[in-house]
Design an enzyme around this catalytic site. Structure first.
Site, PDB file in Angstrom:
ATOM      1  N   THR A  52      -3.161  -0.452 -11.619  1.00  0.00           N
ATOM      2  CA  THR A  52      -3.547  -1.813 -12.010  1.00  0.00           C
ATOM      3  C   THR A  52      -4.288  -1.762 -13.343  1.00  0.00           C
ATOM      4  OG1 THR A  52      -5.635  -1.679 -10.766  1.00  0.00           O
ATOM      5  CG2 THR A  52      -3.720  -2.580  -9.611  1.00  0.00           C
ATOM      6  N   HIS A  81     -15.091  -4.355  -4.178  1.00  0.00           N
ATOM      7  CA  HIS A  81     -14.585  -2.987  -4.134  1.00  0.00           C
ATOM      8  C   HIS A  81     -15.731  -1.980  -4.304  1.00  0.00           C
ATOM      9  CE1 HIS A  81     -10.621  -4.867  -4.818  1.00  0.00           C
ATOM     10  NE2 HIS A  81     -10.145  -3.775  -4.269  1.00  0.00           N
ATOM     11  N   LYS A  99     -14.597   1.772  -8.827  1.00  0.00           N
ATOM     12  CA  LYS A  99     -13.421   1.075  -9.345  1.00  0.00           C
ATOM     13  C   LYS A  99     -13.644   0.677 -10.799  1.00  0.00           C
ATOM     14  CE  LYS A  99     -10.178  -2.682  -8.324  1.00  0.00           C
ATOM     15  NZ  LYS A  99      -8.991  -1.804  -8.469  1.00  0.00           N
TER      16      LYS A  99
END
Length: 241
Positions: A79, A133, A137
Site C-alpha cells: 500500500t 494500526h 505502520k
C-alpha cells in the site's frame, strides 16, 4: 499453482510462505537473509503462475517488470503507492493479469460493500472513517481506508476525502473524514460512522491476526491463475465466493 514471493523475509511474507509450502517456487527479499536472493536478477527466471508482492510500494516497478518477463500474473499486497506507481500498475494490467487491493481480507471486501450500501440509504448523512494500526505502520491513512472511501464515492460521486482534522472550519456536506491512529500492536481496525443527526450507524471490522491477510493473498493468487489480462480486486474474488 506456482508462486514467486517478493518480501519473503517480512512478517507477512513468512506467513504467506508457510501457507504456500511447495507451491512457492521462488523468493526475493531486500535483506538477503536466510539465503533468499535480494533481487529478481539474483533469483533469475523462474516458471511461475503468479508473483505475490508484500515488500514495499517502491519495489512495484521491479515486481511488475519481473511478472511481465516470466509471463505471470501479479498480486500486489503493498500500500501507499504514489500516483506514478499507481499508473505503473494500471499500465501493467494492460499486458498481464494484475490483482491490486489495499487489503486482502474478505471481511474488508464485505465491509466496503456494506458501507457503500449504507451510504446509498443515507445520502445526506455525515460519514467518517476511522482506522487504527500498530505503531510500526508507515503509511497513513491505510490503503483500506482509501478503499472504503472509494467504495462510498461510487454512490456519492461528489465526495471528497478529508484526511485528518485540525484548525478551524466546519466540515462540508461532501467531505468524508478519514482519521488514523497508530498505537501498540493493533493489527487493524476500520470503522465507518454514518450519522444523520437522529441516528448513528457504525460498521466495524477488526483484524485479529495477520494470518487473515496471508490467507486472502493466497486466495487471490489462486484466483488469478489463468485469468485474462486486466486489473482485478477483492470485489472480483468476492463475487466467486
Amino acid at each position: 499453482m506456482r508462486a514467486v514471493l517478493c518480501g519473503a523475509n517480512g512478517a507477512m511474507g513468512k506467513l504467506i510462505a508457510g501457507i504456500l509450502g511447495e507451491e512457492l517456487v521462488g523468493s526475493v527479499s531486500i535483506d538477503g537473509e536466510n539465503g533468499v536472493p535480494k533481487t529478481f536478477g539474483e533469483l533469475g527466471k523462474v516458471e511461475a503462475d503468479v508473483v505475490i508482492d508484500f515488500s514495499h510500494h517502491t519495489a512495484i516497478a521491479d515486481v511488475l517488470g519481473y511478472a511481465k518477463e516470466i509471463g505471470a500474473a501479479a498480486v500486489i499486497g503493498t500500500t501507499g503507492h504514489t500516483p506514478e506507481e499507481a499508473a505503473m500498475i494500471e499500465a501493467a494490467a494492460r499486458e498481464i493479469p494484475v490483482f491490486w487491493s489495499g487489503n486482502m481480507s474478505l471481511g474488508i471486501a464485505v465491509l466496503c460493500r456494506l458501507a457503500k450500501e449504507a451510504a446509498r440509504y443515507f445520502p445526506d448523512a455525515d460519514i467518517e472513517i476511522v482506522e487504527v494500526h500498530h505503531n510500526r505502520k508507515v503509511d497513513a491513512p491505510s490503503g483500506t481506508a482509501h478503499m472504503l472511501f472509494n467504495a462510498i464515492k461510487e454512490v456519492r460521486p461528489n465526495a471528497t476525502e478529508h484526511c485528518g482534522r485540525a484548525g478551524e472550519g466546519k466540515r462540508t456536506p461532501d467531505e468524508i473524514g478519514v482519521s488514523s491512529l497508530r498505537m501498540g500492536s493493533v493489527v487493524g481496525v476500520h470503522e465507518v460512522h454514518i450519522c444523520t443527526g437522529t441516528q448513528h450507524l457504525t460498521l466495524r471490522h477488526e483484524a485479529m491476526t495477520r494470518a487473515m491477510l496471508a490467507d486472502g493473498a493466497v486466495d487471490a493468487a489462486r484466483f488469478m491463475v489463468g485469468k485474462a489480462t486486466g486489473l482485478y480486486n477483492m470485489n472480483h474474488l468476492l463475487e466467486q465466493a
